[in-house]
Motif scaffolding. Sequence first.
Motif, PDB file in Angstrom:
ATOM      1  N   HIS A 184     -50.812  16.205 -10.382  1.00  0.00           N
ATOM      2  CA  HIS A 184     -50.790  18.015 -10.660  1.00  0.00           C
ATOM      3  C   HIS A 184     -50.931  18.471 -11.993  1.00  0.00           C
ATOM      4  O   HIS A 184     -50.635  18.498 -12.802  1.00  0.00           O
ATOM      5  N   ASN A 185     -52.262  19.202 -12.188  1.00  0.00           N
ATOM      6  CA  ASN A 185     -53.120  20.466 -13.395  1.00  0.00           C
ATOM      7  C   ASN A 185     -52.520  21.869 -13.276  1.00  0.00           C
ATOM      8  O   ASN A 185     -53.210  22.302 -12.478  1.00  0.00           O
ATOM      9  N   GLU A 186     -52.192  21.867 -14.721  1.00  0.00           N
ATOM     10  CA  GLU A 186     -51.950  23.849 -15.298  1.00  0.00           C
ATOM     11  C   GLU A 186     -52.916  23.470 -15.734  1.00  0.00           C
ATOM     12  O   GLU A 186     -52.995  23.018 -17.039  1.00  0.00           O
ATOM     13  N   THR A 187     -54.357  23.799 -15.369  1.00  0.00           N
ATOM     14  CA  THR A 187     -55.902  23.565 -16.537  1.00  0.00           C
ATOM     15  C   THR A 187     -55.927  24.874 -17.295  1.00  0.00           C
ATOM     16  O   THR A 187     -55.885  23.895 -18.651  1.00  0.00           O
ATOM     17  N   SER A 188     -54.727  25.536 -18.006  1.00  0.00           N
ATOM     18  CA  SER A 188     -54.936  26.685 -19.048  1.00  0.00           C
ATOM     19  C   SER A 188     -53.844  25.977 -19.836  1.00  0.00           C
ATOM     20  O   SER A 188     -54.598  26.505 -21.098  1.00  0.00           O
ATOM     21  N   GLU A 189     -53.470  24.933 -19.451  1.00  0.00           N
ATOM     22  CA  GLU A 189     -52.705  24.659 -20.474  1.00  0.00           C
ATOM     23  C   GLU A 189     -52.634  23.245 -21.536  1.00  0.00           C
ATOM     24  O   GLU A 189     -52.097  22.428 -21.721  1.00  0.00           O
ATOM     25  N   GLY A 190     -53.873  22.591 -20.315  1.00  0.00           N
ATOM     26  CA  GLY A 190     -53.974  21.532 -21.220  1.00  0.00           C
ATOM     27  C   GLY A 190     -53.308  19.958 -20.287  1.00  0.00           C
ATOM     28  O   GLY A 190     -52.563  19.174 -21.193  1.00  0.00           O
ATOM     29  N   LEU A 191     -52.641  20.566 -19.377  1.00  0.00           N
ATOM     30  CA  LEU A 191     -51.426  19.908 -18.917  1.00  0.00           C
ATOM     31  C   LEU A 191     -51.552  19.333 -17.738  1.00  0.00           C
ATOM     32  O   LEU A 191     -52.465  19.883 -16.349  1.00  0.00           O
ATOM     33  N   VAL A 192     -51.332  17.480 -17.168  1.00  0.00           N
ATOM     34  CA  VAL A 192     -50.787  17.209 -15.843  1.00  0.00           C
ATOM     35  C   VAL A 192     -49.951  16.885 -15.683  1.00  0.00           C
ATOM     36  O   VAL A 192     -48.942  15.554 -16.142  1.00  0.00           O
ATOM     37  N   TYR A 193     -49.150  17.087 -15.037  1.00  0.00           N
ATOM     38  CA  TYR A 193     -48.142  16.904 -14.627  1.00  0.00           C
ATOM     39  C   TYR A 193     -48.104  15.753 -13.121  1.00  0.00           C
ATOM     40  O   TYR A 193     -49.259  15.281 -12.361  1.00  0.00           O
ATOM     41  N   ALA A 194     -46.929  15.467 -13.225  1.00  0.00           N
ATOM     42  CA  ALA A 194     -46.309  14.366 -12.527  1.00  0.00           C
ATOM     43  C   ALA A 194     -45.315  14.614 -10.981  1.00  0.00           C
ATOM     44  O   ALA A 194     -44.158  15.228 -11.557  1.00  0.00           O
ATOM     45  N   PHE A 195     -45.499  14.408 -10.049  1.00  0.00           N
ATOM     46  CA  PHE A 195     -44.469  14.972  -8.742  1.00  0.00           C
ATOM     47  C   PHE A 195     -43.738  13.429  -7.964  1.00  0.00           C
ATOM     48  O   PHE A 195     -44.956  12.589  -8.234  1.00  0.00           O
ATOM     49  N   ASP A 196     -42.774  13.577  -7.616  1.00  0.00           N
ATOM     50  CA  ASP A 196     -42.033  12.592  -6.678  1.00  0.00           C
ATOM     51  C   ASP A 196     -42.271  13.272  -5.638  1.00  0.00           C
ATOM     52  O   ASP A 196     -42.222  14.630  -4.969  1.00  0.00           O
ATOM     53  N   ALA A 198     -41.405  12.962  -1.522  1.00  0.00           N
ATOM     54  CA  ALA A 198     -40.563  13.168  -0.193  1.00  0.00           C
ATOM     55  C   ALA A 198     -41.001  12.637   0.722  1.00  0.00           C
ATOM     56  O   ALA A 198     -42.608  13.566   1.379  1.00  0.00           O
ATOM     57  N   PRO A 199     -41.017  12.054   1.987  1.00  0.00           N
ATOM     58  CA  PRO A 199     -41.834  11.456   3.113  1.00  0.00           C
ATOM     59  C   PRO A 199     -41.641  12.821   4.062  1.00  0.00           C
ATOM     60  O   PRO A 199     -42.693  13.019   4.850  1.00  0.00           O
ATOM     61  N   ASP A 200     -40.892  13.775   3.877  1.00  0.00           N
ATOM     62  CA  ASP A 200     -41.433  15.170   4.707  1.00  0.00           C
ATOM     63  C   ASP A 200     -42.387  15.926   3.777  1.00  0.00           C
ATOM     64  O   ASP A 200     -42.317  17.226   3.933  1.00  0.00           O
ATOM     65  N   GLY A 201     -42.746  15.546   2.846  1.00  0.00           N
ATOM     66  CA  GLY A 201     -43.756  16.585   1.807  1.00  0.00           C
ATOM     67  C   GLY A 201     -43.104  17.476   0.667  1.00  0.00           C
ATOM     68  O   GLY A 201     -43.863  17.683   0.028  1.00  0.00           O
ATOM     69  N   SER A 202     -41.806  17.451   0.447  1.00  0.00           N
ATOM     70  CA  SER A 202     -41.097  18.102  -0.223  1.00  0.00           C
ATOM     71  C   SER A 202     -41.143  17.384  -1.672  1.00  0.00           C
ATOM     72  O   SER A 202     -41.758  15.926  -1.709  1.00  0.00           O
ATOM     73  N   LEU A 203     -41.482  18.251  -3.056  1.00  0.00           N
ATOM     74  CA  LEU A 203     -42.179  18.025  -4.100  1.00  0.00           C
ATOM     75  C   LEU A 203     -40.255  18.126  -5.044  1.00  0.00           C
ATOM     76  O   LEU A 203     -39.593  18.722  -4.837  1.00  0.00           O
ATOM     77  N   SER A 204     -40.112  16.941  -5.952  1.00  0.00           N
ATOM     78  CA  SER A 204     -39.120  16.781  -7.129  1.00  0.00           C
ATOM     79  C   SER A 204     -39.544  16.287  -8.342  1.00  0.00           C
ATOM     80  O   SER A 204     -40.740  15.634  -7.863  1.00  0.00           O
ATOM     81  N   GLY A 205     -39.020  16.092  -9.341  1.00  0.00           N
ATOM     82  CA  GLY A 205     -39.055  15.215 -10.336  1.00  0.00           C
ATOM     83  C   GLY A 205     -39.866  16.127 -11.483  1.00  0.00           C
ATOM     84  O   GLY A 205     -40.734  15.284 -11.427  1.00  0.00           O
ATOM     85  N   LYS A 206     -40.800  17.256 -11.196  1.00  0.00           N
ATOM     86  CA  LYS A 206     -41.945  17.472 -11.728  1.00  0.00           C
ATOM     87  C   LYS A 206     -41.217  16.884 -13.506  1.00  0.00           C
ATOM     88  O   LYS A 206     -40.739  17.793 -13.670  1.00  0.00           O
ATOM     89  N   ARG A 207     -42.592  16.608 -14.342  1.00  0.00           N
ATOM     90  CA  ARG A 207     -42.132  15.801 -15.297  1.00  0.00           C
ATOM     91  C   ARG A 207     -44.058  16.015 -15.757  1.00  0.00           C
ATOM     92  O   ARG A 207     -44.889  15.897 -15.554  1.00  0.00           O
ATOM     93  N   VAL A 208     -44.061  16.228 -17.306  1.00  0.00           N
ATOM     94  CA  VAL A 208     -45.612  15.888 -18.010  1.00  0.00           C
ATOM     95  C   VAL A 208     -45.693  14.392 -18.010  1.00  0.00           C
ATOM     96  O   VAL A 208     -45.183  13.632 -18.812  1.00  0.00           O
ATOM     97  N   PHE A 209     -47.174  14.449 -17.888  1.00  0.00           N
ATOM     98  CA  PHE A 209     -47.554  13.068 -17.551  1.00  0.00           C
ATOM     99  C   PHE A 209     -48.652  12.880 -18.416  1.00  0.00           C
ATOM    100  O   PHE A 209     -48.489  12.189 -19.230  1.00  0.00           O
ATOM    101  N   THR A 210     -49.190  13.706 -18.997  1.00  0.00           N
ATOM    102  CA  THR A 210     -50.411  13.694 -20.186  1.00  0.00           C
ATOM    103  C   THR A 210     -50.903  15.378 -20.109  1.00  0.00           C
ATOM    104  O   THR A 210     -50.305  16.304 -19.676  1.00  0.00           O
ATOM    105  N   LYS A 211     -50.762  15.407 -21.941  1.00  0.00           N
ATOM    106  CA  LYS A 211     -51.160  17.089 -22.522  1.00  0.00           C
ATOM    107  C   LYS A 211     -52.128  16.497 -22.697  1.00  0.00           C
ATOM    108  O   LYS A 211     -52.455  15.860 -24.023  1.00  0.00           O
ATOM    109  N   PHE A 212     -53.503  17.132 -22.902  1.00  0.00           N
ATOM    110  CA  PHE A 212     -54.467  16.925 -23.678  1.00  0.00           C
ATOM    111  C   PHE A 212     -54.534  17.275 -25.564  1.00  0.00           C
ATOM    112  O   PHE A 212     -53.706  18.463 -25.177  1.00  0.00           O
ATOM    113  N   ALA A 213     -54.763  16.748 -25.866  1.00  0.00           N
ATOM    114  CA  ALA A 213     -55.016  16.593 -27.205  1.00  0.00           C
ATOM    115  C   ALA A 213     -56.216  17.974 -27.574  1.00  0.00           C
ATOM    116  O   ALA A 213     -57.707  18.204 -27.163  1.00  0.00           O
ATOM    117  N   ASP A 214     -56.094  18.805 -28.576  1.00  0.00           N
ATOM    118  CA  ASP A 214     -57.345  19.829 -29.237  1.00  0.00           C
ATOM    119  C   ASP A 214     -58.666  19.328 -29.409  1.00  0.00           C
ATOM    120  O   ASP A 214     -58.232  17.910 -29.679  1.00  0.00           O
TER     121      ASP A 214
END
Length: 314
Positions: A184-196, A198-214
Amino acid sequence: MNITRRFALTASAAAFALPALARAEDVPVARSPGGAILGEGPLWSAADNTVYWVDIRGKKLNALRLADNSAQSWDMPDLIDWIVLRKSGGFLVAILRTVHALTLEPFTLTPLFTIEADKTDNRLNDAKVDAKGRLWTGTMHMPFSQKTAALYRVDADLSVHQADAPYLCTNGPAFSRDGSRMYHNETSEGLVYAFDVAPDGSLSGKRVFTKFADGVGLPDGLTTDADDGIWVAHYNGGRISRYTPDGKLDFDVMIPAKQVTSMTFAGAGLDRLFVTSAAQPPVDADDPHAGTLWEVPKALLRGHKGLPTNAFAG
Protein backbone atom coordinates in the motif's frame (compact mmCIF):
# COMPACT_ATOMS: atom_id res chain seq x y z
CA MET A 1 -21.82 15.30 0.40
CA ASN A 2 -23.77 12.10 0.95
CA ILE A 3 -25.50 10.41 -1.96
CA THR A 4 -28.73 9.12 -0.49
CA ARG A 5 -30.97 8.56 -3.46
CA ARG A 6 -30.96 5.98 -6.22
CA PHE A 7 -29.56 7.15 -9.55
CA ALA A 8 -30.87 5.60 -12.76
CA LEU A 9 -28.80 7.21 -15.48
CA THR A 10 -28.82 6.59 -19.18
CA ALA A 11 -25.45 5.28 -20.31
CA SER A 12 -23.68 7.48 -22.83
CA ALA A 13 -22.61 4.66 -25.09
CA ALA A 14 -20.08 6.72 -26.97
CA ALA A 15 -17.80 4.39 -28.88
CA PHE A 16 -14.19 5.51 -28.92
CA ALA A 17 -12.44 5.86 -32.25
CA LEU A 18 -9.53 3.59 -31.42
CA PRO A 19 -6.15 4.37 -32.95
CA ALA A 20 -4.51 1.94 -35.31
CA LEU A 21 -2.81 -0.82 -33.35
CA ALA A 22 0.58 -0.63 -35.04
CA ARG A 23 2.47 -3.00 -32.74
CA ALA A 24 6.16 -2.86 -31.96
CA GLU A 25 7.77 -5.38 -29.65
CA ASP A 26 9.30 -2.76 -27.38
CA VAL A 27 6.74 0.07 -27.34
CA PRO A 28 3.43 0.13 -25.42
CA VAL A 29 0.41 0.42 -27.68
CA ALA A 30 -2.35 3.02 -27.28
CA ARG A 31 -5.67 1.27 -26.65
CA SER A 32 -7.83 4.38 -26.22
CA PRO A 33 -7.68 8.01 -27.23
CA GLY A 34 -5.77 10.30 -24.92
CA GLY A 35 -7.24 13.03 -22.77
CA ALA A 36 -8.64 11.20 -19.74
CA ILE A 37 -8.23 13.80 -17.01
CA LEU A 38 -7.50 11.20 -14.35
CA GLY A 39 -7.55 7.73 -15.89
CA GLU A 40 -7.30 5.23 -13.04
CA GLY A 41 -8.27 1.92 -11.47
CA PRO A 42 -8.18 -0.58 -14.37
CA LEU A 43 -10.18 -3.75 -13.64
CA TRP A 44 -10.13 -7.04 -15.55
CA SER A 45 -13.43 -8.92 -15.79
CA ALA A 46 -12.93 -12.41 -17.19
CA ALA A 47 -16.70 -12.97 -17.37
CA ASP A 48 -17.07 -9.96 -19.69
CA ASN A 49 -13.68 -10.34 -21.41
CA THR A 50 -13.42 -6.62 -20.71
CA VAL A 51 -11.04 -4.14 -19.15
CA TYR A 52 -12.86 -1.41 -17.22
CA TRP A 53 -11.24 1.79 -15.99
CA VAL A 54 -12.37 5.14 -14.63
CA ASP A 55 -11.70 8.76 -15.42
CA ILE A 56 -12.11 10.15 -11.92
CA ARG A 57 -12.18 13.85 -12.72
CA GLY A 58 -13.86 13.28 -16.07
CA LYS A 59 -16.69 11.48 -14.21
CA LYS A 60 -16.71 8.55 -16.61
CA LEU A 61 -16.55 4.77 -16.51
CA ASN A 62 -14.87 3.25 -19.57
CA ALA A 63 -14.74 -0.27 -20.99
CA LEU A 64 -12.59 -1.99 -23.62
CA ARG A 65 -13.90 -5.36 -24.82
CA LEU A 66 -10.98 -7.52 -25.85
CA ALA A 67 -12.96 -9.77 -28.18
CA ASP A 68 -13.39 -7.05 -30.78
CA ASN A 69 -11.55 -4.01 -29.35
CA SER A 70 -14.85 -2.15 -29.07
CA ALA A 71 -15.11 0.51 -26.38
CA GLN A 72 -17.84 2.26 -24.46
CA SER A 73 -18.18 4.90 -21.77
CA TRP A 74 -20.82 5.87 -19.22
CA ASP A 75 -21.30 9.27 -17.59
CA MET A 76 -21.34 9.25 -13.80
CA PRO A 77 -23.04 11.72 -11.41
CA ASP A 78 -19.81 12.81 -9.67
CA LEU A 79 -16.16 11.82 -9.25
CA ILE A 80 -15.91 8.04 -9.79
CA ASP A 81 -12.99 6.82 -7.71
CA TRP A 82 -12.83 3.09 -8.54
CA ILE A 83 -14.71 -0.01 -9.71
CA VAL A 84 -14.50 -3.62 -8.43
CA LEU A 85 -16.37 -6.84 -9.19
CA ARG A 86 -19.17 -8.07 -6.93
CA LYS A 87 -19.65 -11.81 -6.40
CA SER A 88 -23.44 -11.51 -6.43
CA GLY A 89 -23.28 -9.84 -9.83
CA GLY A 90 -22.48 -6.41 -11.19
CA PHE A 91 -19.97 -4.12 -9.58
CA LEU A 92 -19.24 -1.82 -6.70
CA VAL A 93 -18.14 1.71 -7.56
CA ALA A 94 -17.09 4.60 -5.35
CA ILE A 95 -18.54 8.00 -6.13
CA LEU A 96 -16.83 10.69 -4.05
CA ARG A 97 -17.24 9.15 -0.56
CA THR A 98 -20.14 6.76 -1.16
CA VAL A 99 -19.92 3.16 -2.36
CA HIS A 100 -22.67 2.09 -4.77
CA ALA A 101 -23.86 -1.14 -6.36
CA LEU A 102 -23.72 -0.77 -10.14
CA THR A 103 -25.37 -2.66 -12.95
CA LEU A 104 -24.75 -1.71 -16.57
CA GLU A 105 -27.80 -3.29 -18.27
CA PRO A 106 -29.91 -1.53 -17.24
CA PHE A 107 -27.62 1.19 -15.91
CA THR A 108 -28.46 1.69 -12.23
CA LEU A 109 -26.57 2.99 -9.22
CA THR A 110 -27.71 2.09 -5.70
CA PRO A 111 -25.94 3.74 -2.74
CA LEU A 112 -24.82 1.28 -0.05
CA PHE A 113 -22.64 3.10 2.49
CA THR A 114 -20.48 6.18 2.95
CA ILE A 115 -16.94 6.41 4.32
CA GLU A 116 -15.70 9.59 6.03
CA ALA A 117 -19.00 11.36 5.52
CA ASP A 118 -17.86 14.19 7.78
CA LYS A 119 -14.61 14.86 5.90
CA THR A 120 -15.79 16.90 2.94
CA ASP A 121 -12.23 17.59 1.73
CA ASN A 122 -11.59 13.85 1.37
CA ARG A 123 -12.71 11.31 -1.21
CA LEU A 124 -12.23 7.60 -1.73
CA ASN A 125 -9.18 6.67 -3.78
CA ASP A 126 -8.23 3.28 -5.21
CA ALA A 127 -9.47 -0.14 -4.09
CA LYS A 128 -8.84 -3.86 -4.45
CA VAL A 129 -10.57 -7.01 -3.24
CA ASP A 130 -8.53 -9.73 -1.54
CA ALA A 131 -8.87 -13.49 -2.06
CA LYS A 132 -11.33 -13.73 0.84
CA GLY A 133 -13.68 -11.26 -0.81
CA ARG A 134 -12.90 -8.30 1.46
CA LEU A 135 -12.77 -4.82 -0.04
CA TRP A 136 -9.80 -2.61 0.78
CA THR A 137 -10.02 1.09 -0.04
CA GLY A 138 -8.31 4.26 1.05
CA THR A 139 -9.11 7.94 1.04
CA MET A 140 -7.17 11.03 0.07
CA HIS A 141 -7.19 14.72 0.95
CA MET A 142 -8.31 16.45 -2.26
CA PRO A 143 -6.47 19.75 -1.60
CA PHE A 144 -3.42 17.48 -1.09
CA SER A 145 -2.14 19.24 2.01
CA GLN A 146 -3.33 17.43 5.18
CA LYS A 147 -2.99 13.88 6.49
CA THR A 148 -6.68 13.34 7.17
CA ALA A 149 -7.08 10.15 5.10
CA ALA A 150 -6.96 6.47 6.04
CA LEU A 151 -7.00 2.89 4.76
CA TYR A 152 -10.18 0.84 5.34
CA ARG A 153 -11.30 -2.77 5.12
CA VAL A 154 -14.92 -3.52 4.22
CA ASP A 155 -16.20 -6.97 5.13
CA ALA A 156 -18.92 -8.96 3.37
CA ASP A 157 -21.56 -7.65 5.82
CA LEU A 158 -20.68 -4.09 4.64
CA SER A 159 -19.10 -3.24 7.97
CA VAL A 160 -16.27 -0.70 7.60
CA HIS A 161 -13.06 -0.98 9.65
CA GLN A 162 -10.23 1.54 9.69
CA ALA A 163 -7.06 -0.47 9.07
CA ASP A 164 -4.30 2.17 9.06
CA ALA A 165 -3.90 5.95 9.37
CA PRO A 166 -3.02 8.72 8.83
CA TYR A 167 -2.41 9.30 5.14
CA LEU A 168 -2.49 12.24 2.77
CA CYS A 169 -3.06 10.13 -0.36
CA THR A 170 -3.58 6.36 -0.25
CA ASN A 171 -2.90 4.26 -3.34
CA GLY A 172 -2.91 0.56 -4.11
CA PRO A 173 -3.46 -1.83 -2.44
CA ALA A 174 -2.28 -5.19 -3.79
CA PHE A 175 -1.79 -8.63 -2.25
CA SER A 176 0.73 -11.45 -2.41
CA ARG A 177 -0.34 -14.68 -4.09
CA ASP A 178 -1.15 -16.36 -0.75
CA GLY A 179 -2.86 -13.26 0.67
CA SER A 180 -0.54 -13.00 3.66
CA ARG A 181 1.06 -9.73 2.59
CA MET A 182 -0.44 -6.43 1.44
CA TYR A 183 1.29 -3.55 -0.30
CA HIS A 184 0.00 0.00 0.00
CA ASN A 185 1.27 3.49 -0.86
CA GLU A 186 1.54 6.87 0.74
CA THR A 187 1.89 8.60 -2.58
CA SER A 188 2.71 12.04 -1.21
CA GLU A 189 5.90 10.75 0.46
CA GLY A 190 7.01 8.35 -2.29
CA LEU A 191 6.57 5.36 0.03
CA VAL A 192 5.38 1.82 -0.68
CA TYR A 193 4.55 -0.05 2.53
CA ALA A 194 4.23 -3.77 3.19
CA PHE A 195 1.92 -5.24 5.85
CA ASP A 196 1.29 -8.72 7.19
CA VAL A 197 -2.37 -9.73 6.81
CA ALA A 198 -3.92 -12.06 9.43
CA PRO A 199 -6.73 -14.46 8.45
CA ASP A 200 -9.28 -12.11 10.08
CA GLY A 201 -8.03 -9.18 7.96
CA SER A 202 -6.14 -7.36 10.69
CA LEU A 203 -2.82 -5.79 9.70
CA SER A 204 0.54 -5.86 11.45
CA GLY A 205 4.23 -5.39 10.75
CA LYS A 206 3.95 -2.17 8.76
CA ARG A 207 7.30 -1.46 7.15
CA VAL A 208 8.71 0.47 4.20
CA PHE A 209 8.90 -1.85 1.18
CA THR A 210 10.56 0.76 -1.03
CA LYS A 211 10.91 4.52 -1.29
CA PHE A 212 11.00 6.17 -4.68
CA ALA A 213 14.12 8.19 -5.44
CA ASP A 214 13.88 11.80 -6.54
CA GLY A 215 13.18 12.28 -10.22
CA VAL A 216 11.25 9.06 -10.92
CA GLY A 217 7.78 10.30 -9.97
CA LEU A 218 5.52 9.15 -7.14
CA PRO A 219 4.10 5.67 -6.46
CA ASP A 220 0.50 5.38 -7.62
CA GLY A 221 -1.44 2.19 -8.44
CA LEU A 222 -0.20 -1.32 -7.66
CA THR A 223 -0.72 -4.85 -8.82
CA THR A 224 0.98 -8.18 -8.14
CA ASP A 225 1.79 -11.08 -10.45
CA ALA A 226 1.70 -14.86 -10.16
CA ASP A 227 5.40 -14.91 -9.22
CA ASP A 228 4.75 -12.52 -6.30
CA GLY A 229 6.30 -9.60 -8.14
CA ILE A 230 5.00 -6.14 -7.24
CA TRP A 231 4.26 -3.69 -10.05
CA VAL A 232 4.07 0.03 -9.26
CA ALA A 233 2.97 2.92 -11.48
CA HIS A 234 5.14 6.06 -11.42
CA TYR A 235 2.96 9.18 -11.48
CA ASN A 236 4.94 11.90 -13.32
CA GLY A 237 7.64 9.29 -13.90
CA GLY A 238 6.50 7.86 -17.24
CA ARG A 239 7.06 4.23 -16.27
CA ILE A 240 5.99 1.18 -14.34
CA SER A 241 8.38 -0.86 -12.21
CA ARG A 242 8.45 -4.48 -11.12
CA TYR A 243 9.93 -5.29 -7.71
CA THR A 244 10.83 -8.66 -6.25
CA PRO A 245 9.23 -9.63 -2.91
CA ASP A 246 12.39 -8.59 -1.04
CA GLY A 247 12.01 -5.02 -2.28
CA LYS A 248 14.62 -5.05 -5.05
CA LEU A 249 13.91 -3.31 -8.33
CA ASP A 250 13.66 -5.97 -11.05
CA PHE A 251 13.05 -3.86 -14.16
CA ASP A 252 11.24 -0.80 -15.54
CA VAL A 253 8.91 -0.45 -18.50
CA MET A 254 8.75 3.03 -19.99
CA ILE A 255 5.25 4.32 -20.87
CA PRO A 256 4.71 7.06 -23.51
CA ALA A 257 2.89 9.29 -21.00
CA LYS A 258 4.19 10.95 -17.85
CA GLN A 259 1.21 10.70 -15.49
CA VAL A 260 1.12 6.89 -15.20
CA THR A 261 -1.50 5.88 -12.66
CA SER A 262 -2.19 2.12 -12.45
CA MET A 263 -2.23 -1.22 -14.26
CA THR A 264 -3.96 -4.61 -14.46
CA PHE A 265 -3.17 -7.97 -15.99
CA ALA A 266 -5.92 -9.16 -18.34
CA GLY A 267 -6.81 -11.65 -21.04
CA ALA A 268 -7.63 -15.34 -20.90
CA GLY A 269 -4.06 -16.18 -19.88
CA LEU A 270 -3.64 -13.12 -17.65
CA ASP A 271 -0.62 -12.38 -19.83
CA ARG A 272 -1.64 -8.94 -21.11
CA LEU A 273 -0.95 -5.78 -19.11
CA PHE A 274 -3.02 -2.59 -19.43
CA VAL A 275 -1.82 0.71 -17.97
CA THR A 276 -3.85 3.85 -17.26
CA SER A 277 -2.58 7.40 -17.44
CA ALA A 278 -3.86 10.91 -16.75
CA ALA A 279 -3.89 14.34 -18.36
CA GLN A 280 -4.26 16.49 -15.26
CA PRO A 281 -3.35 20.13 -15.87
CA PRO A 282 -0.76 21.28 -16.44
CA VAL A 283 0.10 18.79 -19.19
CA ASP A 284 3.54 19.31 -20.71
CA ALA A 285 3.73 20.02 -24.42
CA ASP A 286 5.98 16.99 -24.84
CA ASP A 287 3.33 14.69 -23.32
CA PRO A 288 0.81 14.43 -26.20
CA HIS A 289 -0.47 10.99 -25.17
CA ALA A 290 -1.44 11.93 -21.62
CA GLY A 291 -4.65 10.26 -20.50
CA THR A 292 -4.32 7.19 -22.77
CA LEU A 293 -4.97 3.55 -21.87
CA TRP A 294 -1.87 1.55 -22.88
CA GLU A 295 -1.14 -2.10 -23.48
CA VAL A 296 2.38 -3.31 -22.72
CA PRO A 297 3.73 -5.75 -25.33
CA LYS A 298 4.22 -9.24 -23.96
CA ALA A 299 7.93 -9.13 -24.74
CA LEU A 300 8.33 -6.41 -22.09
CA LEU A 301 6.56 -8.50 -19.42
CA ARG A 302 9.38 -11.08 -19.44
CA GLY A 303 6.94 -13.97 -19.10
CA HIS A 304 5.16 -12.70 -16.01
CA LYS A 305 1.41 -13.22 -15.68
CA GLY A 306 -1.20 -11.83 -13.34
CA LEU A 307 -3.48 -13.22 -10.67
CA PRO A 308 -7.25 -13.69 -11.10
CA THR A 309 -9.46 -10.72 -10.21
CA ASN A 310 -11.22 -11.16 -6.89
CA ALA A 311 -14.85 -10.16 -6.37
CA PHE A 312 -16.34 -8.55 -3.29
CA ALA A 313 -18.23 -11.14 -1.24
CA GLY A 314 -21.00 -8.83 0.00
